[in-house]
Design an enzyme around this catalytic site. Structure first.
Site, PDB file in Angstrom:
ATOM      1  N   TYR A  32     -57.936 -90.004  -8.159  1.00  0.00           N
ATOM      2  CA  TYR A  32     -56.950 -89.055  -8.709  1.00  0.00           C
ATOM      3  C   TYR A  32     -56.150 -89.671  -9.854  1.00  0.00           C
ATOM      4  O   TYR A  32     -54.954 -89.408  -9.964  1.00  0.00           O
ATOM      5  CB  TYR A  32     -55.962 -88.614  -7.616  1.00  0.00           C
ATOM      6  CG  TYR A  32     -56.605 -87.869  -6.481  1.00  0.00           C
ATOM      7  CD1 TYR A  32     -57.083 -86.579  -6.671  1.00  0.00           C
ATOM      8  CD2 TYR A  32     -56.737 -88.453  -5.227  1.00  0.00           C
ATOM      9  CE1 TYR A  32     -57.678 -85.896  -5.635  1.00  0.00           C
ATOM     10  CE2 TYR A  32     -57.338 -87.760  -4.184  1.00  0.00           C
ATOM     11  CZ  TYR A  32     -57.801 -86.483  -4.404  1.00  0.00           C
ATOM     12  OH  TYR A  32     -58.377 -85.800  -3.376  1.00  0.00           O
ATOM     13  N   TYR A 160     -54.086 -80.038   3.890  1.00  0.00           N
ATOM     14  CA  TYR A 160     -54.954 -81.066   3.307  1.00  0.00           C
ATOM     15  C   TYR A 160     -55.859 -81.583   4.419  1.00  0.00           C
ATOM     16  O   TYR A 160     -55.376 -82.058   5.448  1.00  0.00           O
ATOM     17  CB  TYR A 160     -54.153 -82.230   2.703  1.00  0.00           C
ATOM     18  CG  TYR A 160     -55.094 -83.310   2.214  1.00  0.00           C
ATOM     19  CD1 TYR A 160     -55.805 -83.142   1.028  1.00  0.00           C
ATOM     20  CD2 TYR A 160     -55.338 -84.454   2.968  1.00  0.00           C
ATOM     21  CE1 TYR A 160     -56.728 -84.085   0.604  1.00  0.00           C
ATOM     22  CE2 TYR A 160     -56.259 -85.410   2.549  1.00  0.00           C
ATOM     23  CZ  TYR A 160     -56.947 -85.217   1.366  1.00  0.00           C
ATOM     24  OH  TYR A 160     -57.872 -86.151   0.962  1.00  0.00           O
ATOM     25  N   ASP A 254     -56.420 -80.913  13.197  1.00  0.00           N
ATOM     26  CA  ASP A 254     -56.682 -82.085  12.366  1.00  0.00           C
ATOM     27  C   ASP A 254     -55.475 -83.020  12.507  1.00  0.00           C
ATOM     28  O   ASP A 254     -54.455 -82.842  11.840  1.00  0.00           O
ATOM     29  CB  ASP A 254     -56.889 -81.657  10.907  1.00  0.00           C
ATOM     30  CG  ASP A 254     -57.078 -82.854   9.975  1.00  0.00           C
ATOM     31  OD1 ASP A 254     -56.954 -84.006  10.438  1.00  0.00           O
ATOM     32  OD2 ASP A 254     -57.341 -82.623   8.777  1.00  0.00           O
ATOM     33  N   LYS A 283     -57.235 -92.261  10.094  1.00  0.00           N
ATOM     34  CA  LYS A 283     -56.077 -93.033   9.629  1.00  0.00           C
ATOM     35  C   LYS A 283     -55.614 -94.129  10.612  1.00  0.00           C
ATOM     36  O   LYS A 283     -56.161 -95.210  10.593  1.00  0.00           O
ATOM     37  CB  LYS A 283     -54.944 -92.089   9.240  1.00  0.00           C
ATOM     38  CG  LYS A 283     -55.285 -91.318   7.947  1.00  0.00           C
ATOM     39  CD  LYS A 283     -54.091 -90.761   7.224  1.00  0.00           C
ATOM     40  CE  LYS A 283     -54.418 -90.421   5.783  1.00  0.00           C
ATOM     41  NZ  LYS A 283     -54.886 -89.054   5.560  1.00  0.00           N
TER      42      LYS A 283
HETATM   43  C1  LIG Z   1     -56.048 -88.300   5.063  1.00  0.00           C
HETATM   44  C2  LIG Z   1     -56.423 -87.065   5.762  1.00  0.00           C
HETATM   45  C3  LIG Z   1     -57.769 -86.671   5.868  1.00  0.00           C
HETATM   46  C4  LIG Z   1     -58.886 -87.425   5.207  1.00  0.00           C
HETATM   47  O1  LIG Z   1     -59.027 -88.722   5.702  1.00  0.00           O
HETATM   48  P1  LIG Z   1     -59.837 -89.812   4.845  1.00  0.00           P
HETATM   49  O2  LIG Z   1     -59.888 -91.002   5.742  1.00  0.00           O
HETATM   50  O3  LIG Z   1     -59.047 -90.036   3.594  1.00  0.00           O
HETATM   51  O4  LIG Z   1     -61.179 -89.241   4.571  1.00  0.00           O
HETATM   52  C5  LIG Z   1     -58.052 -85.527   6.601  1.00  0.00           C
HETATM   53  N1  LIG Z   1     -57.069 -84.806   7.179  1.00  0.00           N
HETATM   54  C6  LIG Z   1     -55.776 -85.158   7.093  1.00  0.00           C
HETATM   55  C7  LIG Z   1     -54.738 -84.333   7.776  1.00  0.00           C
HETATM   56  C8  LIG Z   1     -55.400 -86.291   6.369  1.00  0.00           C
HETATM   57  O5  LIG Z   1     -54.101 -86.622   6.253  1.00  0.00           O
END
Ligand SMILES: *Cc1c(COP(=O)(O)O)cnc(C)c1O
Length: 434
Positions: A32, A160, A254, A283
């Site tokens: 980015y 996101y 998520d 994460k």
């Molecule tokens: C960071 C994030 C992702 C993507 O994870 P990556 O390890 O960067 O592929 C997916 N969903 C949420 C809510 C996130 O914060």
């Protein structure tokens, strides 16, 4: 937008930097990053606890845990010890047709701690792939039940979910790459998070209309991350889940960003007392030591994949899935959550945010301040470039924060000291006051 030659604005000139920087800079491609007006990256030599040490000898307090991941701080000796032991024994082996203790133990321990009802774990590489797998599970679940038209997803404004194709298609249409990739990716349904009786009635009506075409509803529970840092209450989350399930639509949580204590409890879903059909983790799963994703599902989801037909099996299998070294980091991270009072630390951080962040409303440029667990958000009136410029000023103040869009956000390692947290907050005062 091609504008002149690469790296112009940021080419490193400082003679205090080691030669690897100048040698490598022109060969790297940053995420980015518009090179035309990019600021030079900060060269880091090492890190420990909540401090990044730069190549030119400065110390920066990390206020964002390397994108929410390093929850125990950098180089935690206990995790390193466990990873070293695993490295000596078995750093990698493929997973298809193979069993190893780290993956089996990790699966059992995750199942024991997530909302009750999730019983199967599919390991993958990252947060984005955990979301891709969740989407494929949901679609194939419908397919295996003979509903081949349930091939769309419903997500929410400011969402996101990652950068890969499926994940990208369910992100906020404005805060993401939607506009750019509109002719490339699948089209999904993106709606506002309902918030009152009227909007819930609309949501209910919408799902009634779409129930034969929507495979799943997906949300980041309680706190939306990179798509806008918006928050909603556990009651709203519970109502979304109730309506979704009422229409026979799967619910995917998520928790890549919110999982592992960030919002106050181990998982945001627990705060609303809901169990998703599918849960995405990433994460902080490995304590931020290395990359790994996990997608958890209920036994009902899993059962739909059992059939005489080979093609009914889940069609996914990353090369490095269930990597033993990553599993050992995750197991060590879970040990630390048990041995040390991480959730107590999250509470302390939250208390400090509530005490200190509301005072930012005094600045004319500040539009809103929000707090949930170890997440603090200062939303500004302006957008884009001015906000990115704050990054360098914050580094000058010894703070590693990464303002973007229209927010300055904090998501510090849970082990941050009160003093370090105050230093971060004061750094933001310095730059906003200037
Ligand atoms: C960071 C994030 C992702 C993507 O994870 P990556 O390890 O960067 O592929 C997916 N969903 C949420 C809510 C996130 O914060």
């Amino acid at each position: 937008m091609p504008t002149g030659h690469s790296g112009a604005a940021a080419s490193p000139s400082s003679s205090s930097l080691p030669s690897w920087f100048a040698d490598g800079y022109d060969h790297l491609w940053y995420p980015y990053t518009q090179y035309h007006h990019a600021q030079a990256p900060v060269a880091i030599r090492s890190a420990s606890g909540c401090v990044l040490e730069t190549e030119d000898g400065r110390a920066l307090i990390d206020g964002i845990s390397s994108w929410w991941s390093v929850c125990h701080g950098y180089q935690h000796p206990y995790i390193i010890e466990k990873m070293k032991a695993q490295l000596d024994q078995l750093s990698h082996v493929m997973f298809a047709g193979i069993a190893h203790a780290p993956a089996y133990e990790l699966a059992s321990r995750l199942v024991a701690m997530v909302p009750k009802g999730l019983s199967r774990v599919f390991f993958s590489d990252s947060g984005s792939t955990s979301v891709e797998v969740a989407m494929k599970m949901a679609y194939q679940f419908a397919l295996n039940h003979g509903h081949k038209h349930k091939n769309k997803f419903l997500s929410f404004r400011h969402a996101y979910h990652g950068d890969t194709m499926g994940a990208m298609s369910i992100c906020d249409p404005e805060q993401s790459m939607h506009a750019h990739f509109r002719h490339y990716m699948p089209h999904q349904m993106v709606v506002d998070i309902p918030s009152d009786e009227y909007s819930f009635a609309e949501f209910d009506q919408l799902l009634e209309e779409l129930k034969d075409t929507i495979a799943a509803v997906i949300i980041e529970p309680l706190v939306q991350g990179a798509g806008g840092f918006k928050m909603h209450s556990p009651d709203i989350l519970a109502e979304i889940v109730r309506i979704t399930k009422k229409h026979g639509i799967l619910f995917i949580a998520d928790e890549v960003a919110t999982g592992f204590g960030r919002t106050g409890q181990m998982f945001a879903c627990k705060e609303a007392g809901v169990t998703p059909d599918i849960l995405c983790l990433g994460k902080a799963l490995t304590g931020g030591m290395c990359t790994m994703g996990a997608t958890l599902a209920t036994e009902t989801i899993f059962d739909a994949f059992i059939s005489e037909k080979a093609e009914c099996a889940l069609q996914h299998g990353p090369t490095f899935m269930a990597n033993p070294l990553a599993c050992s980091a995750a197991l060590a991270s879970l040990d630390l959550f048990e041995k040390e009072d991480r959730l107590g630390q999250v509470e302390e951080i939250e208390r400090c945010f509530w005490q200190r962040l509301p005072e930012f409303r005094q600045y004319a440029s500040v539009k809103d301040v929000r707090v949930q667990g170890a997440i603090g958000v200062i939303e500004l009136d302006s957008n884009g470039d001015d906000i990115r410029l704050l990054r360098a000023q914050l580094v000058e103040q010894g703070a590693w924060l990464r303002p973007f869009g229209n927010v300055i956000y904090f998501a510090p390692p849970f082990v941050i000291s009160h003093k370090q947290l105050i230093q971060l907050i004061d750094a933001v005062h310095m730059v906003l006051g200037a």
